[in-house]
Design an enzyme around this catalytic site. Sequence first.
Site: not given
Length: 258
Positions: A130-132, A143
């Site tokens: 999970i890219d934030v 994203y």
Amino acid sequence: MYHRPRIIPTLLLEDGMLVKTKKFKAPRYLGDIMNAVKIFNNKGVDELCILDISATRNGKAPDTELLHDIATEAFMPLSYGGGICKIEQAKKLFRCGFEKVIFNTALLKNPKLVKEAVCYAGSQSVVASIDVKSEFFGKPVCYIEDGRERITLHPVALARHAEKLGVGEILLTSISNEGSMNGYDIKLVKSVTDAVNIPVIANGGAGHVEDLREVLEEGHADAAAAGSMFVFYGRNRAVLINMPKEEELIGAGVYDMQ
């Protein structure tokens, strides 16, 4: 005896070469990834995470020839993410010697693939990435597609979605902090760790051993991953593959005496 959380170097591949980015941009060439793997072998790291940042972007499958060479050389558990779009590709990675596969874009665009990987290898072998990015007024925005496509789900909602798919842990990366060496986004990490019942690996921003301790203690992370901290040295960010000594980690409280 002491409690020993996992400390995980994260290495980035672009077109087969080792690179390092800052905020997911401006990849800097660092050299041959095989040399880095050999050094980390000698330093006895807990685990090694390898992410191919060009595979998904260019529509390429994982470079199994290179990854097989890495797995043959490595003496520690390995995880890999990037370009996995078919279950056969995931199976081939497991056969190469990788213990875990990592999915990011597939969490939303191909959840069936994530479930298939869980059914094949078990939850403990499948990781959700999970890219934030912290945007207006600090709002956290997720994203996918290697940080190129903004989605509407809040990080907590995406983490819970990934947990329902059956993944065994979450690799949570702060895009805004990635490569900065100024510390993790503790608020982001804690919001996710407190919302799910699976381990969370914090990533993005580590520059000192104290940052590792802070994210483990205050962010409630189960493990701490880092890139720049393990490949750069000094104010001028000279390339040096390195790992803190066990005494340093104990002294900084990363490894707590029991």
